[in-house]
Write a protein that holds these residues in place. Structure first.
Motif, mmCIF file in Angstrom:
data_model
loop_
_atom_site.group_PDB
_atom_site.id
_atom_site.type_symbol
_atom_site.label_atom_id
_atom_site.label_comp_id
_atom_site.label_asym_id
_atom_site.label_seq_id
_atom_site.Cartn_x
_atom_site.Cartn_y
_atom_site.Cartn_z
ATOM 1 N N UNK A 54 0.887 -1.158 -0.035
ATOM 2 C CA UNK A 54 -0.076 -0.087 0.079
ATOM 3 C C UNK A 54 0.913 1.224 -0.046
ATOM 4 N N UNK A 55 1.961 1.313 0.674
ATOM 5 C CA UNK A 55 2.972 2.436 0.493
ATOM 6 C C UNK A 55 4.044 2.472 -0.619
ATOM 7 N N UNK A 56 3.828 1.717 -1.671
ATOM 8 C CA UNK A 56 5.187 1.729 -2.452
ATOM 9 C C UNK A 56 4.569 2.033 -4.085
ATOM 10 N N UNK A 57 5.401 2.317 -4.941
ATOM 11 C CA UNK A 57 5.047 2.734 -6.110
ATOM 12 C C UNK A 57 4.709 1.524 -7.068
ATOM 13 N N UNK A 58 4.440 1.711 -8.157
ATOM 14 C CA UNK A 58 4.193 0.358 -9.093
ATOM 15 C C UNK A 58 5.302 -0.341 -9.475
ATOM 16 N N UNK A 59 6.258 0.133 -9.713
ATOM 17 C CA UNK A 59 7.485 -0.686 -9.999
ATOM 18 C C UNK A 59 7.892 -1.437 -8.723
ATOM 19 N N UNK A 60 7.911 -0.847 -7.526
ATOM 20 C CA UNK A 60 8.239 -1.667 -6.244
ATOM 21 C C UNK A 60 7.186 -2.645 -5.932
ATOM 22 N N UNK A 61 5.905 -2.333 -6.254
ATOM 23 C CA UNK A 61 4.898 -3.313 -5.989
ATOM 24 C C UNK A 61 5.150 -4.553 -6.877
ATOM 25 N N UNK A 62 5.659 -4.494 -8.158
ATOM 26 C CA UNK A 62 5.997 -5.504 -9.070
ATOM 27 C C UNK A 62 7.047 -6.514 -8.292
ATOM 28 N N UNK A 63 7.876 -5.636 -7.801
ATOM 29 C CA UNK A 63 9.297 -6.389 -7.307
ATOM 30 C C UNK A 63 8.673 -7.098 -5.975
ATOM 31 N N UNK A 64 8.018 -6.507 -5.209
ATOM 32 C CA UNK A 64 7.338 -7.188 -3.874
ATOM 33 C C UNK A 64 6.667 -8.430 -4.117
ATOM 34 N N UNK A 65 5.716 -8.211 -5.313
ATOM 35 C CA UNK A 65 4.933 -9.334 -5.779
ATOM 36 C C UNK A 65 5.917 -10.560 -6.227
ATOM 37 N N UNK A 66 6.660 -10.220 -6.857
ATOM 38 C CA UNK A 66 7.550 -11.323 -7.581
ATOM 39 C C UNK A 66 8.338 -12.145 -6.234
ATOM 40 N N UNK A 67 8.834 -11.277 -5.267
ATOM 41 C CA UNK A 67 9.700 -12.014 -4.205
ATOM 42 C C UNK A 67 8.529 -12.956 -3.619
ATOM 43 N N UNK A 68 7.172 -12.462 -3.303
ATOM 44 C CA UNK A 68 6.281 -13.083 -2.538
ATOM 45 C C UNK A 68 5.927 -14.677 -3.158
ATOM 46 N N UNK A 69 5.610 -14.510 -4.871
ATOM 47 C CA UNK A 69 5.223 -15.550 -5.233
ATOM 48 C C UNK A 69 6.301 -16.611 -5.165
#
Length: 583
Positions: free
Chosen positions: A187-202
């Motif tokens: 909720x507190x990060x930009x779109x690019x960082x969101x994709x990085x976090x999603x990739x790590x979690x997947x």
């Protein structure tokens, strides 16, 4: 309640993954009787993701906390099992090392992320699994979410919102939980960082229970979607609790003024060349005039303490004068059935004063204060009369009452300072306690930093008193004995002995009250109780207090005692709740 299973991408020949987490009929009913959510059912295997969708205020965070075993608010029912066992079967602290909740709100943690990780790894539940040997090094995880490794050595307070959110996620994953409960982690990060976090979690090999309001995010990540119908109403704990407030309660809190009867330590006069000067009432009245100096300073500085100073001065004269007459028959009788009740009477007033000095209270605090002060002072006093003084009889009033009074006074000071510090810390930093609990800390480990600070503050006055004794000031007991005609060498020995007795009594009473307090603030599931602290509204003076009690109708003495034992507060109080952005 509706659930929609995402399309399976695996071939039909592959065996189904083994279920790790299973949720059966999980429901929550809030105190007003409203059903927040009901009949939540799903299961997941390692590596799978479950998205929780619902309108704001429908209980998504409460659902995650219920799974983590962190939620004591509301009536939680149903079954949550990890590898076929409930949190009680695993042990609550151990469960939280395996089922890790990532907090949605920012928690103001002390120190640096490196220090926080070291503290978490020191918890007994983490050491039980040897996490200090097997945890993931956070450096690679940090790079995966776009952060440099030096962020670990920066103070938490210096991190931006997005940095804090990612570092908190990294520390959570570094402990290798089997289930990660994600409360809007991007909720507190930009779109690019969101994709990085999603990739790590997947790619992370754990069950992910993910609360998200982003439809595109849910579309990008395959997994189960659980929809929770919203009630349309959002309640906060403070709103619900305010309906139960009783505004007609008054507490009688008489103030205990500690007195030192050091000259009474000898049953017979000691023959010395020195004869003490006897004071008459004229001298006492003239000394009373000195209070005008303090009152004048208060008036000049506009402190508004003049009335309080005068009332305190008058009370001290009346109380000490009354005490001098009360002690005469006690000393004359010198029997255990007279001395012991008087000691209990002094302890009761000490406990009332300790309770009065606090800004916050909890259920049973007055009884805890009484028990802690009495047990500590009595234990140390018994050691003193048996081992050190070798009194015969043991209850010799000339020794027991003055020394016991000094032990009570210093135990009272220690407990009051330590309680005040720790209760304010609990009220202001309960989010830090909940964070430690969520990482597998038990109630003692979660409370340890607060209790350490409180004990240090509580014992500092005693350390200072012992450090300057004989150099800067002559302590009270030694002064009284010297004025009463005791040889200075003997007076010094008594003062040294009493100082050590006081130190032991103060430390023991502080430990007792902390043990009782921590057990009272946490429930059996290692959660802070929803109404764990209440804020008091103090009376302006003791006379107002007494007047309020006299004016009360229908309560009676028995009702008043029950209120004290239950920790009821004054005419109005604010219930402190854990912030319920949960729902």
């Amino acid at each position: 309640m509706g659930t929609d299973q995402a399309e399976a991408s695996s071939s039909g020949s592959r065996p189904p993954p083994e279920t790790v987490l299973s949720i059966t009929n999980l429901s929550c009913q809030i105190p007003c009787g409203e059903q927040l959510f009901a009949g939540v059912n799903f299961s997941a295997a390692l590596g799978e993701t479950v998205f929780i969708q619902a309108p704001s205020g429908s209980g998504k965070t409460l659902l995650l906390k219920s799974i983590a075993g962190l939620q004591s608010y509301g009536n939680i029912s149903g079954s949550v099992k990890l590898e076929g066992k409930t949190s009680q079967q695993w042990g609550v602290a151990l469960w939280r090392t395996k089922v890790s909740y990532l907090w949605q709100q920012r928690i103001e943690l002390p120190g640096t992320p490196d220090e926080t990780l070291a503290e978490i790894l020191s918890f007994s539940s983490q050491e039980q699994q040897k996490k200090h040997e097997t945890y993931l090094r956070p450096t690679e995880l940090l790079r995966a979410v776009g952060l440099q490794t030096d962020v670990l050595t920066r103070e938490w307070r210096t991190l931006s919102g997005g940095e804090y959110q990612r570092v908190a996620l990294v520390l959570c994953l570094a402990l290798k939980p089997e289930v990660v409960l994600l409360d809007e982690p991007t909720s507190g990060v930009d779109e690019h960082t969101t994709l990085l976090v999603e990739s790590l979690l997947q790619d992370f090999p754990a069950v992910k229970i993910w609360v998200s309001h982003s439809a595109s995010q849910i579309e990008r990540i395959p997994g189960l979607v659980v929809n929770i119908p919203g009630t349309g109403r959002h309640h906060r704990n403070s709103d619900l609790s305010s309906r139960c407030l009783d505004s007609d309660l008054f507490r009688f809190r008489p103030v205990w003024i500690q007195t030192y009867l050091v000259t009474a330590c000898y049953p017979t006069p000691i023959e010395m060349a020195y004869h003490p000067v006897e004071l008459d009432w004229v001298s006492v009245v003239l000394s009373f005039a000195l209070i005008s100096v303090s009152c004048g300073l208060s008036y000049y500085l506009k402190l508004n303490l003049e009335v309080s100073l005068l009332i305190a001065a008058v009370r001290s004269v009346l109380q000490l004068s009354l005490l001098s007459y009360i002690l005469v028959p006690i000393f004359k009788a010198n029997e255990y059935y007279v001395v012991l009740p008087y000691c209990i009477f002094m302890t009761a007033f000490s406990a009332l004063e300790a309770d009065t000095r606090q800004s916050f209270t909890y259920n049973g605090m007055l009884l805890h204060a009484f028990g802690s002060i009495f047990v500590a002072s009595s234990t140390v006093m018994l050691y003193g009369v048996v081992v050190l003084l070798k009194l015969d009889p043991l209850w010799d009033a000339h020794y027991v009452i003055p020394i016991f009074g000094m032990l009570l006074g210093n135990s009272l000071t220690s407990i009051s300072v330590a309680l005040s510090t720790s209760l304010e810390e609990f009220a202001q930093r309960h989010d830090q306690i909940n964070f430690r609990l969520s990482r597998g800390a038990d109630k003692w480990e979660a409370s340890k930093p607060i209790l350490q600070r409180a004990i240090k503050i509580g014992t500092t006055p005693l350390i200072n008193q012992m450090s300057v004794a004989g150099l800067v000031a002559i302590p009270g007991m030694m002064t009284g004995q010297i004025l009463g005609g005791t040889p200075p060498v003997q007076a010094a020995r008594y003062q040294i002995t009493v100082l050590f007795l006081i130190g032991a009594s103060a430390a023991l009473s502080s430990c007792c009250i902390f043990v009782l307090m921590v057990n009272a603030l946490f429930d059996s599931n290692l959660c802070l109780k929803p109404d764990f602290l209440r804020k008091k509204t103090k009376f302006g003076s003791s006379f107002q207090m007494i007047s309020s009690v006299v004016k009360q109708k229908g309560e009676g003495v028995v009702g008043w005692v029950k209120q004290q034992v239950a920790g009821r507060t004054t005419s109005s109080y604010d219930t402190l709740q854990q912030t319920e952005d949960d729902m």
